[in-house]
Design an enzyme around this catalytic site. Structure first.
Site, PDB file in Angstrom:
ATOM      1  N   LYS A 180      68.838  42.631  16.406  1.00 47.30           N
ATOM      2  CA  LYS A 180      68.582  41.800  17.585  1.00 47.30           C
ATOM      3  C   LYS A 180      68.714  42.563  18.883  1.00 47.30           C
ATOM      4  O   LYS A 180      68.174  42.136  19.905  1.00 47.30           O
ATOM      5  CB  LYS A 180      69.531  40.592  17.597  1.00 47.30           C
ATOM      6  N   LYS A 222      60.372  37.856   4.961  1.00 42.08           N
ATOM      7  CA  LYS A 222      60.648  36.430   4.802  1.00 42.08           C
ATOM      8  C   LYS A 222      60.071  35.594   5.949  1.00 42.08           C
ATOM      9  O   LYS A 222      59.916  36.076   7.071  1.00 42.08           O
ATOM     10  CB  LYS A 222      62.142  36.188   4.610  1.00 42.08           C
ATOM     11  N   LYS A 259      61.712  32.001  11.835  1.00 40.65           N
ATOM     12  CA  LYS A 259      61.558  31.239  13.075  1.00 40.65           C
ATOM     13  C   LYS A 259      61.050  32.121  14.190  1.00 40.65           C
ATOM     14  O   LYS A 259      60.433  31.660  15.126  1.00 40.65           O
ATOM     15  CB  LYS A 259      62.940  30.723  13.553  1.00 40.65           C
TER      16      LYS A 259
HETATM   17  P1  AMP Z   1      67.871  31.350  10.543  1.00 40.98           P
HETATM   18  O1  AMP Z   1      66.481  30.786  10.530  1.00 40.98           O
HETATM   19  O2  AMP Z   1      67.860  32.833  10.401  1.00 40.98           O
HETATM   20  O3  AMP Z   1      68.725  30.846  11.664  1.00 40.98           O
HETATM   21  O4  AMP Z   1      68.587  30.861   9.217  1.00 40.98           O
HETATM   22  C1  AMP Z   1      69.135  29.587   8.991  1.00 40.98           C
HETATM   23  C2  AMP Z   1      69.389  29.446   7.502  1.00 40.98           C
HETATM   24  O5  AMP Z   1      68.131  29.406   6.759  1.00 40.98           O
HETATM   25  C3  AMP Z   1      70.176  30.627   6.890  1.00 40.98           C
HETATM   26  O6  AMP Z   1      71.067  30.141   5.891  1.00 40.98           O
HETATM   27  C4  AMP Z   1      69.080  31.493   6.298  1.00 40.98           C
HETATM   28  O7  AMP Z   1      69.532  32.333   5.273  1.00 40.98           O
HETATM   29  C5  AMP Z   1      68.054  30.457   5.806  1.00 40.98           C
HETATM   30  N1  AMP Z   1      66.679  31.019   5.817  1.00 40.98           N
HETATM   31  C6  AMP Z   1      66.017  31.474   6.910  1.00 40.98           C
HETATM   32  N2  AMP Z   1      64.775  31.903   6.590  1.00 40.98           N
HETATM   33  C7  AMP Z   1      64.634  31.733   5.248  1.00 40.98           C
HETATM   34  C8  AMP Z   1      63.571  31.986   4.312  1.00 40.98           C
HETATM   35  N3  AMP Z   1      62.410  32.504   4.689  1.00 40.98           N
HETATM   36  N4  AMP Z   1      63.783  31.707   3.004  1.00 40.98           N
HETATM   37  C9  AMP Z   1      64.960  31.180   2.619  1.00 40.98           C
HETATM   38  N5  AMP Z   1      66.000  30.914   3.446  1.00 40.98           N
HETATM   39  C10 AMP Z   1      65.864  31.176   4.748  1.00 40.98           C
END
Ligand code: AMP
Ligand code: TRP
Length: 329
Positions: free
Chosen positions: A114, A197, A200
């Site tokens: 980041k 992956k 967001k």
């Molecule tokens: P974030 O979007 O990084 O804030 O992640 C929020 C939660 O969603 C965390 O527990 C991540 O590990 C999960 N997460 C985010 N993106 C993915 C994805 N593409 N596949 C599975 N889990 C995800």
């Protein structure tokens, strides 16, 4: 405390949540809430470690809570609240800051990622300190299990190290939490690039299906999703784009990849993609109906009640910590 183990997890109110967040995190919490005493947090204090528009942040915090509820987090079983409404998180973080080491935080891959844009020198101190705030979130509630994605494992390990260090120095105070990582199959990959992956923060909207996308947008995004060479619908490691789409189909339909392959024998990508879009739409339409039925007022009531319930738990732990380190409480 009840005999059930306690879990704690959270999502930042930034960006738009997508089916990866749902399948990889929130759907898992919905299942876990029956067997664990569950606390789910909207971590707005983490969100401001990168710049946020104040009005949007406020809206997003309510949006995340609605998403938790629409996904099936039941406020009768689980506590949900907004992090900044419970000031004990910031207080414990300060204390943990005095035992966390610069060298530990410098190793964190999320900080390295980041801070890349601005360079380490220009990154906010809060971004560097992010994992210590997360440790405070977890340790305040005697959390035993932390369900998160693979990317957060290193942060939970820091929370474990800080708990042990504090306990060694000041006597048994914190539970050392376990990390609970979802199965590999739940990692949803980007529609525009199956090597990375779904995220967001990916620049292109064609990377992800957002939980609040409408039917037309979903059809368009699935049509544009990259596929592998060939034309058969087969589930194989050397066809990562198709494998990802079949995984998504499987997650939302309950059918196994084998059953899906069988359904599409003799058919091509076009047929598969249009049915996939309909399967996602069917799920998201009922999800969105539940989401839209929730008023901001009703959600704030649930969040305020959640904060009122977690505050005494946090306060008790914080007072114990303060006493141990020599503060007058
Ligand atoms: P974030 O979007 O990084 O804030 O992640 C929020 C939660 O969603 C965390 O527990 C991540 O590990 C999960 N997460 C985010 N993106 C993915 C994805 N593409 N596949 C599975 N889990 C995800
Ligand atoms: N850092 C986590 C993420 O981005 C969110 C988070 C903050 C969290 N505090 C937490 C997750 C405590 C679990 C426990 O996904």
């Amino acid at each position: 405390m009840s005999s059930k183990k306690r879990i704690f997890s959270g999502v930042q109110p930034s960006g738009n949540l997508h089916i990866g967040n749902y399948l990889g995190a929130i759907a898992n919490w919905v299942k876990l809430q029956d067997s664990y005493e569950s606390i789910f947090c909207v971590v707005d204090m983490h969100a401001i470690t990168v710049p946020q528009d104040p009005e949007i942040l406020r809206k997003k915090s309510i949006e995340i809570a609605k998403i938790y509820l629409a996904a099936g987090i039941d406020p009768k079983k689980s506590l949900i609240f907004i992090q900044s409404q419970v000031s004990e998180h910031a207080e414990l973080m300060w204390i943990l800051n005095t035992i966390a080491k610069m060298s530990e935080l410098e190793k964190m891959t999320q900080f390295k990622d980041k801070s890349q844009k601005e360079g380490k020198e220009g990154a906010a101190v809060g971004l560097f300190d992010y994992p210590v705030l997360m440790a405070a979130d977890i340790l305040l509630y005697d959390t035993q299990v932390v369900p998160v994605g693979e990317d957060q494992k290193q942060h939970v390990e820091l929370a474990r190290d800080l708990a042990k260090r504090f306990n060694n120095k000041f006597g048994d105070t914190f539970i050392v939490p376990e990390v609970h990582i979802k199965k590999e199959g739940m990692r949803v990959m980007g529609l525009d690039n199956p090597e990375k992956k779904m995220s967001k923060s990916a620049e292109s909207i064609y990377n992800r299906i957002e939980l609040l996308d409408d039917a037309e947008m979903i059809r368009k995004k699935i049509r544009k999703a990259v596929t592998d060479s060939g034309s058969e619908i087969i589930y194989r490691d050397d066809k990562p784009a198709l494998k990802n789409l079949i995984n998504i189909y499987s997650s939302f339909s309950g059918k196994t990849p084998k059953e899906i392959e069988a359904m599409f024998v003799g058919k091509g990508y076009g047929d598969f993609k249009s049915e996939l879009a309909e399967v996602i739409i069917a799920f998201l339409e009922s999800f969105q109906a539940r989401y839209n039925a929730l008023s901001d007022k009703e959600v704030m009531k649930i969040l305020n009640k959640g904060a009122d319930k977690v505050r005494p738990i946090a306060r008790k732990k914080l007072d114990e910590v303060k006493t141990k380190i020599g503060f007058i409480v």
